[in-house]
Design a protein around this motif. Sequence first.
Motif, mmCIF file in Angstrom:
data_model
loop_
_atom_site.group_PDB
_atom_site.id
_atom_site.type_symbol
_atom_site.label_atom_id
_atom_site.label_comp_id
_atom_site.label_asym_id
_atom_site.label_seq_id
_atom_site.Cartn_x
_atom_site.Cartn_y
_atom_site.Cartn_z
ATOM 1 N N MET A 197 88.773 81.690 41.972
ATOM 2 C CA MET A 197 89.993 82.362 41.322
ATOM 3 C C MET A 197 91.179 81.571 42.130
ATOM 4 O O MET A 197 91.389 81.582 43.304
ATOM 5 C CB MET A 197 90.131 83.689 41.679
ATOM 6 N N LYS A 198 92.286 81.155 41.385
ATOM 7 C CA LYS A 198 93.329 80.371 42.026
ATOM 8 C C LYS A 198 94.627 81.381 42.034
ATOM 9 O O LYS A 198 94.767 81.854 40.918
ATOM 10 C CB LYS A 198 93.764 79.409 41.245
ATOM 11 N N ILE A 199 95.112 81.569 43.034
ATOM 12 C CA ILE A 199 96.250 82.645 43.192
ATOM 13 C C ILE A 199 97.617 81.648 43.226
ATOM 14 O O ILE A 199 97.661 80.884 44.296
ATOM 15 C CB ILE A 199 96.004 83.616 44.452
ATOM 16 N N VAL A 200 98.304 81.748 42.317
ATOM 17 C CA VAL A 200 99.817 81.036 42.075
ATOM 18 C C VAL A 200 100.558 82.216 41.572
ATOM 19 O O VAL A 200 100.357 82.527 40.477
ATOM 20 C CB VAL A 200 99.534 79.804 41.588
ATOM 21 N N THR A 201 101.731 82.164 42.078
ATOM 22 C CA THR A 201 102.858 82.990 41.600
ATOM 23 C C THR A 201 103.957 81.907 41.640
ATOM 24 O O THR A 201 104.358 81.313 42.361
ATOM 25 C CB THR A 201 103.222 84.183 42.547
ATOM 26 N N THR A 202 104.709 82.117 40.372
ATOM 27 C CA THR A 202 105.884 81.028 40.140
ATOM 28 C C THR A 202 107.047 82.041 39.689
ATOM 29 O O THR A 202 106.943 82.908 38.704
ATOM 30 C CB THR A 202 105.525 79.922 39.287
ATOM 31 N N ILE A 245 126.701 74.114 46.590
ATOM 32 C CA ILE A 245 126.717 74.587 45.129
ATOM 33 C C ILE A 245 125.638 75.436 44.707
ATOM 34 O O ILE A 245 124.461 75.118 45.649
ATOM 35 C CB ILE A 245 126.962 73.358 44.250
ATOM 36 N N PRO A 246 125.595 76.282 43.685
ATOM 37 C CA PRO A 246 124.194 76.716 43.387
ATOM 38 C C PRO A 246 123.592 76.191 42.437
ATOM 39 O O PRO A 246 123.861 75.373 41.665
ATOM 40 C CB PRO A 246 124.840 78.002 42.629
ATOM 41 N N VAL A 247 122.061 75.992 42.673
ATOM 42 C CA VAL A 247 121.452 75.447 41.921
ATOM 43 C C VAL A 247 120.109 76.210 41.348
ATOM 44 O O VAL A 247 119.598 77.124 42.269
ATOM 45 C CB VAL A 247 120.879 74.069 42.628
ATOM 46 N N ARG A 248 119.520 76.093 40.259
ATOM 47 C CA ARG A 248 118.305 76.558 39.896
ATOM 48 C C ARG A 248 117.038 76.079 40.351
ATOM 49 O O ARG A 248 117.020 74.662 40.084
ATOM 50 C CB ARG A 248 118.299 76.360 38.387
ATOM 51 N N VAL A 249 116.246 76.768 41.011
ATOM 52 C CA VAL A 249 115.131 76.203 41.498
ATOM 53 C C VAL A 249 114.044 77.075 41.075
ATOM 54 O O VAL A 249 113.767 78.267 40.822
ATOM 55 C CB VAL A 249 115.049 76.157 43.199
ATOM 56 N N LYS A 250 112.578 76.469 41.184
ATOM 57 C CA LYS A 250 111.342 77.220 40.864
ATOM 58 C C LYS A 250 110.621 77.597 42.229
ATOM 59 O O LYS A 250 110.545 76.380 42.965
ATOM 60 C CB LYS A 250 110.687 76.221 39.919
ATOM 61 N N VAL A 251 110.288 78.467 42.346
ATOM 62 C CA VAL A 251 109.733 79.014 43.532
ATOM 63 C C VAL A 251 108.040 79.202 43.252
ATOM 64 O O VAL A 251 107.841 79.964 42.510
ATOM 65 C CB VAL A 251 110.268 80.339 44.265
ATOM 66 N N THR A 252 107.263 78.465 44.201
ATOM 67 C CA THR A 252 105.815 78.750 43.988
ATOM 68 C C THR A 252 105.207 79.069 45.076
ATOM 69 O O THR A 252 105.560 78.381 46.193
ATOM 70 C CB THR A 252 105.258 77.364 43.557
ATOM 71 N N ILE A 253 104.397 80.147 45.077
ATOM 72 C CA ILE A 253 103.606 80.507 46.224
ATOM 73 C C ILE A 253 102.139 80.524 46.006
ATOM 74 O O ILE A 253 101.781 80.935 44.884
ATOM 75 C CB ILE A 253 104.041 82.301 46.264
ATOM 76 N N ARG A 254 101.593 80.043 46.679
ATOM 77 C CA ARG A 254 100.115 79.979 46.809
ATOM 78 C C ARG A 254 99.539 79.765 47.975
ATOM 79 O O ARG A 254 100.163 79.081 49.264
ATOM 80 C CB ARG A 254 99.879 78.649 46.087
ATOM 81 N N PRO A 255 97.983 79.793 48.248
ATOM 82 C CA PRO A 255 97.433 79.946 49.440
ATOM 83 C C PRO A 255 97.593 78.376 49.781
ATOM 84 O O PRO A 255 97.320 77.214 49.161
ATOM 85 C CB PRO A 255 96.173 80.284 49.308
ATOM 86 N N ILE A 256 97.563 78.155 51.226
ATOM 87 C CA ILE A 256 97.439 76.771 51.810
ATOM 88 C C ILE A 256 96.050 76.262 52.092
ATOM 89 O O ILE A 256 95.240 76.964 52.673
ATOM 90 C CB ILE A 256 98.229 76.524 53.053
ATOM 91 N N ASP A 257 95.745 75.267 51.526
ATOM 92 C CA ASP A 257 94.380 74.525 51.765
ATOM 93 C C ASP A 257 93.264 75.480 51.376
ATOM 94 O O ASP A 257 92.186 75.528 52.247
ATOM 95 C CB ASP A 257 94.328 74.230 53.227
ATOM 96 N N GLY A 258 93.231 76.200 50.518
ATOM 97 C CA GLY A 258 92.182 77.254 50.240
ATOM 98 C C GLY A 258 91.771 78.037 50.998
ATOM 99 O O GLY A 258 90.611 78.529 51.257
#
Length: 89
Positions: free
Chosen positions: A1-6, A72-85
């Motif tokens: 199971m892959k845990i990724v939150t964006t 300046i303000p910039v739109r970003v994508k934040v990704t949270i995931r475990p490191i190296d499994g």
Amino acid sequence: MKIVTTCERWAALWRSKNLLDGERKHFMFNDDCHPALFRTRKDAIAWIKQTHGYIARRPDLHREPHGWRMPIPVRVKVTIRPIDGRSKE
């Protein structure tokens, strides 16, 4: 199971350009050493003005050797995931 939150947020982007360092850009951090991330562009602008608004009124900081520009303000994508499994699944 892959845990990724964006999610998408607004970040503050520092900018400077001078003869010594050339053009530099990096994301800014708040006083707690966390990335300065905001839910709205309006919140990002308010934080930038509150913490770095003085730069707009300081032409000496725009010139060499500093070369500072207003962040300046910039739109970003934040990704949270475990490191190296290393998660305990």
